[in-house]
Design an enzyme around this catalytic site. Sequence first.
Site, mmCIF file in Angstrom:
data_model
loop_
_atom_site.group_PDB
_atom_site.id
_atom_site.type_symbol
_atom_site.label_atom_id
_atom_site.label_comp_id
_atom_site.label_asym_id
_atom_site.label_seq_id
_atom_site.Cartn_x
_atom_site.Cartn_y
_atom_site.Cartn_z
ATOM 1 N N ARG A 27 0.765 -1.323 -0.399
ATOM 2 C CA ARG A 27 0.383 0.398 0.062
ATOM 3 C C ARG A 27 0.659 1.334 0.212
ATOM 4 O O ARG A 27 0.589 2.052 0.481
ATOM 5 C CB ARG A 27 -1.188 0.071 1.535
ATOM 6 N N ARG A 31 -3.692 6.398 1.591
ATOM 7 C CA ARG A 31 -4.153 7.759 1.929
ATOM 8 C C ARG A 31 -3.367 8.248 2.884
ATOM 9 O O ARG A 31 -2.830 9.492 3.316
ATOM 10 C CB ARG A 31 -5.238 7.228 2.902
ATOM 11 N N ARG A 40 -7.077 11.433 -5.209
ATOM 12 C CA ARG A 40 -8.041 10.933 -5.667
ATOM 13 C C ARG A 40 -8.852 11.465 -5.412
ATOM 14 O O ARG A 40 -10.248 11.517 -5.889
ATOM 15 C CB ARG A 40 -8.100 9.833 -3.745
ATOM 16 N N ASP A 77 -6.714 -2.100 -6.942
ATOM 17 C CA ASP A 77 -7.914 -2.860 -6.194
ATOM 18 C C ASP A 77 -7.563 -5.029 -6.236
ATOM 19 O O ASP A 77 -7.623 -5.175 -7.106
ATOM 20 C CB ASP A 77 -9.117 -2.190 -5.365
ATOM 21 N N TYR A 154 -15.335 -11.713 0.571
ATOM 22 C CA TYR A 154 -15.332 -10.058 0.052
ATOM 23 C C TYR A 154 -16.564 -11.216 -0.381
ATOM 24 O O TYR A 154 -17.966 -10.184 -0.690
ATOM 25 C CB TYR A 154 -14.620 -9.450 -0.502
HETATM 26 O O1 CP3 Z 1 -0.033 -1.860 -2.281
HETATM 27 C C1 CP3 Z 1 -0.356 -0.642 -3.630
HETATM 28 O O2 CP3 Z 1 -0.223 0.835 -2.937
HETATM 29 C C2 CP3 Z 1 -1.314 -1.076 -4.282
HETATM 30 C C3 CP3 Z 1 -2.548 -0.929 -4.263
HETATM 31 C C4 CP3 Z 1 -3.420 -1.989 -3.134
HETATM 32 C C5 CP3 Z 1 -4.625 -1.067 -3.421
HETATM 33 N N1 CP3 Z 1 -5.382 -2.379 -2.199
HETATM 34 C C6 CP3 Z 1 -5.365 -0.338 -2.708
HETATM 35 C C7 CP3 Z 1 -6.540 0.564 -2.238
HETATM 36 C C8 CP3 Z 1 -3.249 -3.083 -3.118
HETATM 37 C C9 CP3 Z 1 -1.997 -3.744 -3.452
HETATM 38 C C10 CP3 Z 1 -4.963 -3.781 -2.477
HETATM 39 C C11 CP3 Z 1 -5.221 -4.686 -2.303
HETATM 40 C C12 CP3 Z 1 -5.682 -5.429 -1.773
HETATM 41 N N2 CP3 Z 1 -7.090 -5.125 -1.527
HETATM 42 C C13 CP3 Z 1 -5.787 -6.390 -0.053
HETATM 43 C C14 CP3 Z 1 -5.086 -7.413 -0.344
HETATM 44 C C15 CP3 Z 1 -4.370 -6.595 0.287
HETATM 45 C C16 CP3 Z 1 -4.340 -6.511 1.938
HETATM 46 O O3 CP3 Z 1 -4.120 -5.676 2.227
HETATM 47 O O4 CP3 Z 1 -4.737 -7.316 2.520
HETATM 48 C C17 CP3 Z 1 -7.943 -6.149 0.534
HETATM 49 C C18 CP3 Z 1 -7.731 -6.901 1.354
HETATM 50 C C19 CP3 Z 1 -8.490 -5.097 -0.330
HETATM 51 C C20 CP3 Z 1 -9.552 -4.779 -0.202
HETATM 52 C C21 CP3 Z 1 -9.560 -3.537 0.481
HETATM 53 N N3 CP3 Z 1 -9.575 -1.930 -0.595
HETATM 54 C C22 CP3 Z 1 -9.953 -2.878 1.021
HETATM 55 C C23 CP3 Z 1 -10.454 -3.834 3.016
HETATM 56 C C24 CP3 Z 1 -10.178 -1.716 1.391
HETATM 57 C C25 CP3 Z 1 -10.298 -0.825 2.443
HETATM 58 C C26 CP3 Z 1 -9.780 -0.775 3.345
HETATM 59 C C27 CP3 Z 1 -9.227 1.151 3.289
HETATM 60 O O5 CP3 Z 1 -7.710 0.139 3.791
HETATM 61 O O6 CP3 Z 1 -9.599 1.477 3.316
HETATM 62 C C28 CP3 Z 1 -9.790 -1.496 -0.291
HETATM 63 C C29 CP3 Z 1 -9.533 0.300 0.180
HETATM 64 C C30 CP3 Z 1 -8.428 0.046 -0.617
HETATM 65 N N4 CP3 Z 1 -7.448 -0.430 -1.642
HETATM 66 C C31 CP3 Z 1 -7.689 1.750 -0.380
HETATM 67 C C32 CP3 Z 1 -6.810 2.177 -1.014
HETATM 68 C C33 CP3 Z 1 -4.839 2.799 -1.077
HETATM 69 C C34 CP3 Z 1 -7.865 2.726 0.115
HETATM 70 C C35 CP3 Z 1 -8.896 3.427 -0.703
HETATM 71 C C36 CP3 Z 1 -8.888 5.273 -0.362
HETATM 72 O O7 CP3 Z 1 -8.510 5.506 -1.019
HETATM 73 O O8 CP3 Z 1 -10.392 5.381 0.032
#
Ligand code: CP3
Length: 355
Positions: A27, A31, A40, A77, A154
């Site tokens: 990640r 944010r 964003r 994602d 999910y």
């Molecule tokens: O690593 C990176 O920089 C690449 C981007 C990336 C995102 N999601 C961006 C994201 C990657 C590799 C993921 C994978 C992902 N997404 C996983 C597996 C890794 C982990 O964290 O366990 C999972 C379970 C998801 C599903 C997901 N997407 C969730 C549960 C959430 C909400 C949680 C949160 O942090 O708010 C997201 C949203 C998400 N995916 C964000 C980002 C940057 C935050 C969203 C935002 O900007 O509002």
Amino acid sequence: MTRPKNDTLLRALLRQPVEYTPVWLMRQAGRYLPEYNQTRARAGNFLALCKNPAFATEVTLQPLERFPLDAAILFSDILTIPDAMGLGLYFSDGEGPKFERPLREERDILALAVPDPAVHLRYVMDAVTQIRQALDNRVPLIGFSGSPFTLACYMVEGCGGTDFRQIKTLLYRRPDLLHRILDVNARAVTAYLNAQIASGAQVVMIFDTWGGVLSHAAYREFSLHYISQILAGLERERGKERIPSVVFTKGGGLWLEHIADSGCDAVGLDWTVDIGEARRRAGGKVALQGNLDPAVLFSTPEVIVAEVKRILAAYGDGSGHVFNLGHGISQFTPPEHARILVESVHDLSRKRQEH
Ligand code: CP3
């Protein structure tokens, strides 16, 4: 395929000699970076950001402009696949991902089909192509997907942050239906990762965020089995270059030997295991990626440096280590602490080599 100017990550993943330990952060675009929040806002929301290749390229590069990271990771994602399957992904503010049509009925499960990545996930492939152009071979680009089981969590629960009641009820009552979902997911992930590789991804990583909630027996049957199936179906080479694969099961420390046997090149570790012990248990079969507790970044520069030193020493000498966090960086992380982490991994691992 041209090799990146900085190919330290690729060499470490293949356990070839390196001058220092490469580092990237799960990640790393997110944010905690004010510039990410600005992009964003311009995109409108998180999904719009993912679905617009120009915006996705911009945020993928943001952490690389700030810190000397050894890899870029595609900004996207894991839930793009179930979205492409028609489940209706949306994010309500501050609540994480949700699906309009979660998989609950047998007929919906039987109707599930593998999406064509060139059509339904075209925006992801376009982002990979554009990011590779923008990177201009600076560092390798990591592509990724969720594991079949993590995606199924999910898809069946319909949202994150649950007690896994729906998916586990399905697992124990109707394992045939869960196997049907997992089989479609495994074929979808294989096609998706191969399309990312064809578009320019130089490493692929499978995120099995929820495999760790399964029982010992269920993990192998419902998660690892399908991960192995994907690895067996991946294009492992592009041109003459090997495309290394990384498998990350959060909470998978107890099953390390099995994960190391899955056919991957590297295993991602969360922070609950000692990386030196993990190295001995993996028996020189794979590289290891990890495993700093992301909460260490809430502490002080002194503590961050000490924890980096501890992990580098625990891994010991020789190649095969990619430094990372044990899970995604928190949105509350001070960006300067990420810099201290990246720089201290480089400095301290170079110094270790000089001895
Ligand atoms: O690593 C990176 O920089 C690449 C981007 C990336 C995102 N999601 C961006 C994201 C990657 C590799 C993921 C994978 C992902 N997404 C996983 C597996 C890794 C982990 O964290 O366990 C999972 C379970 C998801 C599903 C997901 N997407 C969730 C549960 C959430 C909400 C949680 C949160 O942090 O708010 C997201 C949203 C998400 N995916 C964000 C980002 C940057 C935050 C969203 C935002 O900007 O509002």
